[in-house]
Enzyme design. Structure first.
Site, PDB file in Angstrom:
ATOM      1  CE  LYS A 251     -51.095 -15.580  15.760  1.00  0.00           C
ATOM      2  NZ  LYS A 251     -50.926 -14.857  17.030  1.00  0.00           N
TER       3      LYS A 251
ATOM      4  CG  ASP B 115     -46.215  -9.889  22.894  1.00  0.00           C
ATOM      5  OD1 ASP B 115     -45.427  -8.996  23.263  1.00  0.00           O
ATOM      6  OD2 ASP B 115     -46.432 -10.150  21.694  1.00  0.00           O
TER       7      ASP B 115
ATOM      8  CB  VAL C 105     -53.784 -12.606  11.103  1.00  0.00           C
ATOM      9  CG1 VAL C 105     -55.239 -12.522  11.544  1.00  0.00           C
ATOM     10  CG2 VAL C 105     -52.898 -12.914  12.297  1.00  0.00           C
TER      11      VAL C 105
ATOM     12  N   GLY D 144     -46.310 -12.193   9.662  1.00  0.00           N
ATOM     13  CA  GLY D 144     -45.044 -11.996  10.349  1.00  0.00           C
ATOM     14  C   GLY D 144     -44.319 -13.308  10.495  1.00  0.00           C
ATOM     15  N   GLY D 145     -43.336 -13.293  11.356  1.00  0.00           N
ATOM     16  CA  GLY D 145     -42.493 -14.462  11.500  1.00  0.00           C
ATOM     17  C   GLY D 145     -43.237 -15.670  12.014  1.00  0.00           C
ATOM     18  CG  MET D 146     -44.551 -15.897  15.883  1.00  0.00           C
ATOM     19  SD  MET D 146     -45.317 -15.824  17.507  1.00  0.00           S
ATOM     20  CE  MET D 146     -45.694 -17.557  17.784  1.00  0.00           C
ATOM     21  N   GLY D 147     -46.404 -16.366  11.549  1.00  0.00           N
ATOM     22  CA  GLY D 147     -47.425 -16.839  10.633  1.00  0.00           C
ATOM     23  C   GLY D 147     -48.201 -15.704  10.016  1.00  0.00           C
TER      24      GLY D 147
END
Length: 1016
Positions: A76, A167, A61, A56-59
């Site tokens: 991650k 979250d 896995v 995704g946008g953050m990285g």
């Protein structure tokens, strides 16, 4: 020069062994895709990448292997663009704080580091499914609350460690194989003591968020401030920009719990609508969803708009929720309408409840014969009486599984009765369906219990397979499945139908225990009884089980006939689940057992589409597709399907370790055939670990897995390690089984292969003859097993230049294979190819050529024109043509073989290098050294590795030396050519202990070349 052909068949016996959704982001990231594409086999730091779990946008896995600690991890990897130096340092500090948090309901963090590709966090790899996936399947409300209690304890532990998640949502909770909930993805976590206003931003910054955009974890920066979270699960204070503390996690937890129980969220709409609704407080509980009032009240308090009005902390919330869930209620649940308690006097109501409650007791007594004290004692005595090291673990597994099954059965029986006769929640028709299902489950339990009470050694060894025959109880709690089944039999036939189904359960149990004589007899009786009834669905069930029994005893063609009958009958009766099972079995038997992959793939789409969202069924269908692709030689495609099957089986509510081990074994084979030996070794070691965990270290199945690991080790040239695995495996088998057990011969044959790979041909011959003798002592050895032993023996004889003896063994092997497998089986083609090599060794080149052309025609017929075995046959045919001086024909075959291998195999597969080396030899012989040179250089680059036999390395070195001499004129280059030739000579001479006759011609040719190619 008479080099040893590169594609001699050296048979290894392989015994049975495939997402987290991407976060959508709102910032301007353009390199997500490139960053997330990390291929399997690459490394990040010390970690070996095995696959991608999500991105995704953050990285991204990744699934990775930690060679230092020898375990799989989830890795991650955060994108570099996601954080500046200060933010990155904060993330490192917070990840390290999480690493100090050790709690069974929190995904463990092992390591954190910064590398050139960004921040990496190594975490516990949880096998299972997310809560988001889990909650879509049918579960009683108590089970849903219990899972959330576990997740709540994980949040409470984080708060106790001064961390706020920020979250929490269903996608960030994993349910593992054991049913444990684990909170994960603390990527937005921060210390609770951090009072910076990092959540402050005005609502207009969210004005464009709607639809799917609301489902993502978002980070929006506004100057020095930012807002983080997933909008539907954010607390009101997160929407309005106030500080988000532990109370925000509590709010998200209660919102998630509402959704888990009701299947819907309390707040919906655009971001602005969400904010306004949350500030107004929670809505009314859905009228059509049953839940105790105390639980509803507990949830509603946690959803209070003001943090101060919620529970004091997560621990207080959990305590209230656990108390509300554990209380037994004797009143109507919320959400049921149309009944008025005012019409019933209080005393009368209590009297009515008590009298009917008595009717719902006694479920324990119904299991007395199957799992009462006497049955328990008999089974324990039967299993532990065998003097095997794994008997104690087998009994422990049986006891644990039976206890859990019986407890669940009693609970479901009692709950179904009370729900109908006391609370009035279910109709009597639904009660009948549930009780019929529970009755069949009890019959299954009794069948397995009866067999284990008189278990023989084979039944004890296969006790884990017997336990898998227990009918799944989840079906009895699935109203959709119960009500959507076939029409019941006529009342006058009902008893007879259940009697046949009981016989089918006996058949399946006996089959799983290896009692094939009992299984056949029981199957015949069931078939005869079913034929006398007019109930169509029963005939389908009989045909399906008959197909399974016939496949187990090796009668594959008859098995196909039975499965085809089951498929046709199931289609007539709308038995979609049975249809799916029949199609899946047809794909496996035709494609894998009979090696007719093209025919098998006709059933692929049918098998896949009929799974209807069942991960286990989809996993089995995907596994069988992978097996068929493997037979086709499409190893990369097979690898992809094995990995998909692994994901599907791993996402099941209770993943089966043994199924996962089988899939990993198949994946290892696919990787091995592509030349990805290091990755294959990792998968085989995982399969071994799973088998040890499930069965104990001394179980015969563990021995077989060690044998499969040895095959991968052998492919890497780790001969001593491979030999050690096989010796250990044989020690296990010899201490737990009779000397004539077929598995002994399997490992002995593989030991012969490893000795052969080391050039210890005489020792290899001894082991091959021992395997043949062991099979001769087996009560009923199959022709194919005897043929495999002969094939391995012939390899040893061939390598000792005893070509005539090898020919005799191969001709007998082919006769045996044709008798047992039919003349069109791939193993027949492989054996015919080896027969050609023995003829070549006797310089009977014309006969060898004719034999290879017959082999090629058969391979084309049964495997298709694009298969690795076809490439090997064309390569060997090219060498035989080369020996006869038929250079044009030889070049056509060698180039064709090379082209096929480059298409079908990994770029660095040793077989490609072999073909390059022999094509280069042909070109040098023809004086076309400039064409030969790049081929020889490429082959030499690959052949310098440890996994290449000495004779092949020597042959390639000499071929390159000849090409260099002819293309390079200066003295230094020719010195290099002579050095290569001298190295080839040294390799041959050092290998003469086992290859004296085999290498004599090659040694003589190199010496003659060195004498005539001197430096001036």
């Amino acid at each position: 020069m008479d080099p040893s052909p590169p594609d001699t068949i050296s048979l290894s016996i392989e015994v049975e062994g495939a997402t987290a959704p991407s976060d959508r982001v709102l910032d301007h990231m353009t390199s997500i895709r490139e960053f997330s594409q990390t291929p399997a086999g690459s490394t990040i730091g010390r970690y070996v990448v095995l696959g991608t779990l999500g991105s995704g946008g953050m990285g991204t896995v990744l699934r990775a292997y930690d060679p230092k600690l020898r375990r799989e991890v989830a890795l991650k990897r955060l994108r570099p663009a996601m954080a500046d130096a200060e933010s990155e340092a904060r993330l490192v500090r917070e990840a390290r704080a999480l690493a100090q948090l050790s709690h069974p309901n929190v995904v463990a963090v092992y390591d954190v580091d910064v590398e050139s590709g960004g921040l990496i966090v190594a975490m516990e790899l949880v096998r299972g499914s997310t809560l988001l996936e889990w909650m879509k399947r049918p579960h009683p409300w108590r089970a849903r609350v219990d899972v959330m209690l576990l997740a709540g304890r994980g949040l409470a532990a984080a708060h106790h460690a001064n961390l706020v998640h920020r979250d929490f949502k269903p996608a960030n909770v994993m349910i593992n194989d054991e049913g444990q909930a684990k909170v994960m993805d603390f990527g937005l976590a921060k210390p609770a003591s951090d009072h910076r206003d990092d959540n402050r931003a005005s609502a207009e910054h969210f004005g464009s968020l709607s639809g799917d955009s609301l489902e993502a974890s978002v980070t929006i920066t506004t100057g020095a401030n930012m807002v983080v979270g997933t909008p539907p699960y954010m607390a009101p204070e997160q929407h309005t920009g106030s500080r988000a503390g532990p109370a925000a996690d509590q709010y998200a937890f209660c919102l998630t719990l509402w959704e888990v129980i009701t299947g819907q969220r309390p707040f919906r709409g655009s971001l602005g609508a969400l904010t306004r609704a949350k500030l107004d407080g929670p809505p009314s509980w859905p009228r059509n969803v049953a839940a105790p009032q105390r639980i509803v009240d507990t949830i509603r308090r946690g959803l209070a708009p003001r943090p101060a009005d919620r529970w004091p902390d997560m621990e207080a919330l959990i305590e209230a929720l656990a108390d509300a869930s554990s209380r037994r209620r004797t009143r109507w649940w919320l959400g049921l309408t149309g009944l008025s308690l005012a019409t019933v006097a209080t005393v009368g109501w209590r009297s009515w409840t008590t009298s009917h409650a008595k009717r719902c007791t006694g479920a324990h007594a119904q299991l007395e014969d199957a799992w009462g004290p006497q049955a328990r004692a008999q089974i324990q005595q039967a299993i532990t009486s065998f003097d095997t090291s794994y008997a104690a673990q087998a009994w422990a597994q049986v006891e644990t599984r039976f206890d859990r099954y019986a407890t669940q059965w009693v609970q479901m029986h009692t709950e179904a009765c009370e729900a109908t006769t006391i609370r009035g929640e279910l109709s009597t028709e639904v009660l009948d369906l549930r009780m019929q299902c529970l009755h069949r489950a009890r019959v299954g339990l009794e069948a397995i219990s009866t067999l284990l009470a008189s278990a023989d050694a084979t039944a004890v060894e296969r006790s884990h397979q017997l336990l898998e025959q227990l009918p799944p109880l989840s079906t009895c709690d699935d109203l959709h499945a119960l009500q959507g089944g076939t029409d019941p039999p006529r009342p006058e036939d009902a008893a007879a139908v259940e009697e046949v189904r009981a016989r089918l359960m006996e058949t399946a149990t006996a089959r799983a225990a290896g009692r094939y004589d009992i299984a056949r007899a029981s199957m015949a009786a069931a078939k005869e009884q079913a034929a006398a009834l007019s109930y169509g669905p029963l005939r389908t069930e009989v045909a399906l089980e008959e197909g399974v029994v016939l496949e187990f005893v090796g009668e594959y063609e008859a098995s196909v006939t039975a499965f085809e009958q089951a498929l046709d009958l199931a289609a007539e009766a709308d038995q979609w689940d049975t249809m799916q099972k029949a199609a899946t079995n047809l794909m496996f038997v035709i494609g894998y057992q009979l090696k007719r992959p093209d025919e098998a793939l006709r059933y692929q789409q049918l098998a896949q589409r009929l799974t209807r969202g069942d991960p286990a069924a989809r996993g089995t269908a995907t596994l069988n597709l992978a097996n068929v692709l493997f037979v086709q030689g499409k190893y990369q495609d097979a690898e992809d399907e094995y990995r998909r099957a692994l994901d599907l089986h791993g996402s099941a509510p209770e993943p089966n370790r043994l199924e996962l081990a089988t899939i990993r074994g198949g994946l290892a084979n696919a990787l091995d055939r592509q030349g990805k030996h290091a990755l294959a070794e990792i998968e085989q070691r995982e399969a071994l670990q799973l088998h040890v965990q499930a069965l104990g270290p001394d179980h015969p199945r563990v021995a077989i897995t060690r044998s499969n690991l040895a095959i991968v080790l052998e492919a890497q040239g780790k001969y001593e390690d491979a030999e050690a695995e096989l010796v250990r495996g044989l020690e296990i088998l010899r201490s737990t089984q009779a000397p004539d057990h077929p598995q002994n011969s399997t490992l002995t044959m593989n030991l012969a292969n490893v000795l052969h790979a080391q050039g210890r041909y005489r020792e290899s011959e001894v082991e091959a003859r021992r395997a043949f003798a062991q099979l001769g002592q087996t009560p009923d050895p199959t022709n194919s097993d005897l043929a495999k032993a002969r094939l391995i023996l012939s390899n040893s004889l061939y390598s000792q230049a005893r070509y005539e003896e090898a020919e005799a063994e191969l001709r007998q092997a082919i006769t045996s294979m044709e008798a047992s497998l039919g003349p069109r089986h791939p193993l027949v083609a492989m054996s015919m190819g080896n027969l050609a090599l023995s003829l070549q060794g006797q310089h009977r080149y014309e006969e060898a050529e004719a034999q290879l052309r017959r082999t090629l025609a058969l391979a084309h017929e049964v495997l298709g024109t694009e298969h690795p075995e076809v490439a090997s046959t064309r390569s060997n045919l090219g060498l035989v043509l080369l020996e006869q001086g038929k250079h044009t024909e030889a070049e056509i075959e060698l180039r064709g073989a090379l082209g096929l291998k480059q298409t079908l195999l990994a770029h660095d597969h040793p077989s490609i290098a072999f073909s390059r080396a022999y094509l280069a030899q042909l070109l040098v012989d023809q004086g076309r050294a400039s064409e030969a040179l790049p081929l020889a250089e490429q082959a030499w680059s690959r052949h310098q590795r440890d996994d290449i036999p000495t004779e092949q390395r020597a042959h390639t070195a000499f071929t390159l030396a000849r090409a260099q001499w002819l293309t390079h004129a200066n003295r230094a280059q020719r010195e290099q050519a002579r050095a290569l030739a001298q190295r080839a000579l040294a390799d041959y001479e050092q290998d003469t202990g086992n290859h004296a006759d085999h290498h004599a011609e090659g040694i003589a040719e190199i010496r003659a070349w060195l004498n005539t190619h001197r430096l001036r």
